[in-house]
Design a protein around this motif. Structure first.
Motif, mmCIF file in Angstrom:
data_model
loop_
_atom_site.group_PDB
_atom_site.id
_atom_site.type_symbol
_atom_site.label_atom_id
_atom_site.label_comp_id
_atom_site.label_asym_id
_atom_site.label_seq_id
_atom_site.Cartn_x
_atom_site.Cartn_y
_atom_site.Cartn_z
ATOM 1 N N TYR A 291 -91.178 8.477 40.636
ATOM 2 C CA TYR A 291 -91.365 9.505 39.605
ATOM 3 C C TYR A 291 -90.280 10.582 39.727
ATOM 4 O O TYR A 291 -89.715 11.015 38.717
ATOM 5 N N ASP A 292 -89.979 10.994 40.940
ATOM 6 C CA ASP A 292 -88.902 11.967 41.148
ATOM 7 C C ASP A 292 -87.563 11.400 40.679
ATOM 8 O O ASP A 292 -86.722 12.134 40.126
ATOM 9 N N GLN A 293 -87.362 10.112 40.891
ATOM 10 C CA GLN A 293 -86.117 9.471 40.457
ATOM 11 C C GLN A 293 -85.980 9.528 38.938
ATOM 12 O O GLN A 293 -84.890 9.781 38.411
ATOM 13 N N LEU A 294 -87.068 9.316 38.225
ATOM 14 C CA LEU A 294 -87.025 9.396 36.765
ATOM 15 C C LEU A 294 -86.761 10.825 36.302
ATOM 16 O O LEU A 294 -86.000 11.051 35.347
ATOM 17 N N GLN A 295 -87.383 11.789 36.957
ATOM 18 C CA GLN A 295 -87.150 13.190 36.597
ATOM 19 C C GLN A 295 -85.686 13.571 36.823
ATOM 20 O O GLN A 295 -85.077 14.287 36.010
ATOM 21 N N ASP A 296 -85.122 13.093 37.914
ATOM 22 C CA ASP A 296 -83.713 13.382 38.193
ATOM 23 C C ASP A 296 -82.803 12.721 37.159
ATOM 24 O O ASP A 296 -81.783 13.296 36.748
ATOM 25 N N ALA A 297 -83.172 11.510 36.727
ATOM 26 C CA ALA A 297 -82.379 10.828 35.695
ATOM 27 C C ALA A 297 -82.405 11.610 34.387
ATOM 28 O O ALA A 297 -81.388 11.706 33.683
#
Length: 672
Positions: free
Chosen positions: A134-140
């Motif tokens: 989820y953090d990876q998607l937010q960073d993207a």
């Protein structure tokens, strides 16, 4: 009639008004209308990868997921052990988002394999995977200036398809949350909540929100091209069933394309087994284990399967996901592993254990089209997910029974008496803070190996519709006597011709006997390759009798014949484009593969690669006002825009081919 209804929708846009008309009327107006450029249904790895690339491309992405965790296999399904092949892993030849995920796992634990498992180079806790991803998607979203609209605990109930049957114009979803005074989410197993989650009405356990998804208005409208894309990244191919596009399910008929099929005519009910995973912890002291009330029903099924695997420590460490202290090195059956120590946590995913493997019309999990029609689920407003709830329940019981067998059982259905020993120094992990994040301790959703698989669009080369078949990827020796004796002479000749490469014409004409042909030693090369994968053709076959746990039951005869090693393979764009619907893409396990090919096209890195291709293709199509099918409809002639898409994928470090891929390169033996 239509005018009078439209007059009642004063204040809505024309598109919103038409959308309301096309749906079966829900019991109340939608609670919210949400605009998307890309609607991704299914928050597993392929769905997450689709969203990741869409966000990096600056798009507004709506992502729905039936559970409250993103990640699918690595989180909600509990299979947090990355299935990878050695050569691809050594070269780190993966999509950029998958590499990003691996790096985040490494940073989280200070190593890639905190479980010290032996099945993979990376085993970790499912509850951590959700937050990492989820953090990876937010960073993207931040990097690409895209917008993520995340809808956990949400199912698609209806699709609004235009009158011509070519475009999805909207979707109605139901999002649930605990009702006032009810238990938290993940208290009850899926079989006890899934039907409720697909009903519009509030219930004692859930309050519901009705969400209408519609296209986000384009800054520069292109009337001839779709203005949004819907991606089916669900675990079972929900949208392809709901949209009623052509698809396959189960075993394909034996043919020169699928010569190892176990059935001459095919069998829609026999899909690969599904698995409710769970976590167990090694303890210093023996624990008291009480058999569940249904244990005797499932006990006749459980087994270590093979003598070389008949060791509890080996099974425990196979998918161990947490190991704070290194154990002693142990050898068994030719395998070496570090033994379990108190505090170690193992995730269980075992064929003759918590796999549940129905394969008949009375117990199959994923409903066929005929079964859906008979149940009324294809009628407007009647979709209920397309799964047999009773089979989900039995899969849950089977998994719980398997834990008891592991720690207290002394029988073995395949190896006989005197093999299985009780291992009481272990406890079952459950609770909202447990690795699976559920009160009952089972994964939130079962690990699905196979669901509905689309049939791609017909072309001159694929008159029955595009598909990836067994012979496109398998390393099997098709000159084995079995094929000569089982296939008709014409089918056998066509098989050898299909593998003959440049000698195909001489084989088909009969001027060269099939026995003299040197078969190609690579997978099929596709001009529209948009992703890659590599894994063995790995089977967890359905059982012969119903119920699957019946005493003395056997695996479906011949199902494992197609199993074995595969060449590194490609993901063609044509396998992701369904028939009829022009603004829909398919990612993950529901792309156009055969039953045998699907046994390789299902693991973690493949799912990500397919999702990366879907997200990039959707963004590219929006940018260039072109539908995906138009990128491939002139093949094998040159397709300039297809080449531009492939260049974008490669530039973004999403590989579309393996190194040295060429019709002249036959040397793939080093790819283990």
């Amino acid at each position: 009639m239509k005018r009078s209804l439209l007059s009642l929708t004063l204040g809505l846009t024309l598109l919103e008004a038409f959308t309301l008309l096309a749906f079966a009327a829900p019991p109340r107006n939608p609670d919210q209308t949400v605009q998307c450029e890309i609607l991704v249904v299914g928050g597993g790895l392929s769905g997450a990868a689709t969203a990741y690339e869409g966000l990096l491309a600056g798009r507004t992405v709506c992502l729905t997921e039936i559970t409250d965790w993103v990640g699918g296999q690595i989180s909600a399904q509990g299979t947090s052990a990355l299935d990878e092949r050695p050569t691809q892993r050594q070269k780190l030849l993966y999509s950029r988002g998958y590499l990003d995920l691996r790096q985040r796992i490494n940073r989280k634990y200070g190593e890639l394999n905190p479980g010290d498992c032996w099945v993979s180079e990376s085993c970790f806790l499912p509850r951590d995977a959700h937050k990492l991803l989820y953090d990876q998607l937010q960073d993207a979203a931040k990097r690409g200036r895209g917008k993520l609209k995340w809808f956990p605990s949400t199912v698609i109930k209806e699709l609004n398809i235009d009158q011509a049957g070519n475009l999805i114009q909207g979707a109605i979803a139901i999002q649930h949350r605990p009702a006032k005074g009810a238990s938290p989410l993940n208290t009850l197993p899926l079989s006890q909540t899934i039907e409720d989650s697909y009903r519009y009405e509030n219930s004692p356990q859930f309050e519901k929100s009705i969400v209408r998804f519609v296209p986000q208005p384009a800054k520069k409208p292109a009337p001839a091209a779709p203005n949004w894309y819907v991606v089916d990244a669900s675990e079972t191919g929900e949208l392809i069933a709901l949209a009623d596009v052509p698809y396959r399910l189960g075993i394909d008929p034996r043919s020169y394309l699928e010569p190892s099929s176990s059935s001459e005519k095919g069998d829609r009910y026999c899909t690969q087994g599904f698995t409710y995973t769970f976590a167990m912890e090694a303890t210093q002291q023996p624990q008291t284990h009480t058999p569940p009330p249904f244990y005797s029903q499932y006990e006749p099924y459980y087994s270590y399967e093979l003598k070389r695997l008949a060791d509890f420590g080996l099974v425990f460490t196979y998918r161990r996901i947490w190991s704070p202290k290194a154990g002693e090195t142990t050898k068994f059956g030719g395998l070496s592993y570090t033994g379990p120590t108190p505090g170690d946590i193992s995730m269980q995913n075992w064929t003759w254990g918590n796999d549940y493997r129905p394969g008949n019309a009375e117990d199959n999990l994923v409903y066929t089209r005929d079964q859906l029609q008979a149940a009324g689920q294809l009628q407007p407003g009647e979709w209920m997910g397309g799964l047999r709830t009773e089979t989900l329940r039995k899969g849950e019981e089977n998994a719980l029974g398997y834990f008891h067998w592991l720690v207290a059982g002394t029988t073995d259905s395949q190896l006989g008496p005197g093999v299985k020993q009780a291992k009481p120094n272990n406890r079952y992990l459950s609770g909202l803070d447990s690795p699976m994040g559920t009160v009952h301790g089972l994964s939130k959703y079962p690990y699905m190996r196979e669901g509905r698989r689309i049939i791609g669009r017909p072309t001159l080369a694929y008159p029955q519709g595009f598909s990836i078949w067994e012979i496109d990827i398998s390393r099997r020796n098709y000159k084995d006597d079995y094929y000569r004796q089982t296939l008709s002479p014409d089918t056998y000749r066509r098989l050898q011709a299909s593998l003959a490469g440049l000698e195909v014409a001489s084989v088909l004409s009969g001027t060269k006997p099939p026995e003299q042909v040197m078969r190609r030693t690579r997978s099929t090369i596709y001009p529209d390759a948009v992703g890659i994968g590599h894994y063995a053709i790995d089977f967890h076959p359905c059982m012969t009798q119903s119920p699957a746990e019946a005493p003395g039951n056997t695996e479906r005869e011949g199902e494992r014949r197609g199993a074995g090693q595969a060449y590194p393979f490609q993901i063609p764009l044509r396998a992701m484009i369904p028939q009829k619907i022009n603004n829909m893409l398919v990612a993950g396990k529901s792309i156009a593969t055969s039953h045998i090919a699907a046994a390789a096209y299902r693991v973690h890195s493949f799912e990500w690669s397919a999702g990366a291709a879907a997200g990039t293709t959707a963004a590219f199509a929006l940018e260039n006002a072109i539908a995906p099918y138009q990128l491939v409809d002139e093949l094998p002639r040159a397709e300039p825009q297809l080449e531009a898409l492939k260049r974008r994928l490669d530039k973004n470090n999403n590989p579309t081919v393996f190194p040295d891929t060429s019709i002249f390169n036959q040397n793939w033996e080093d790819w283990k």
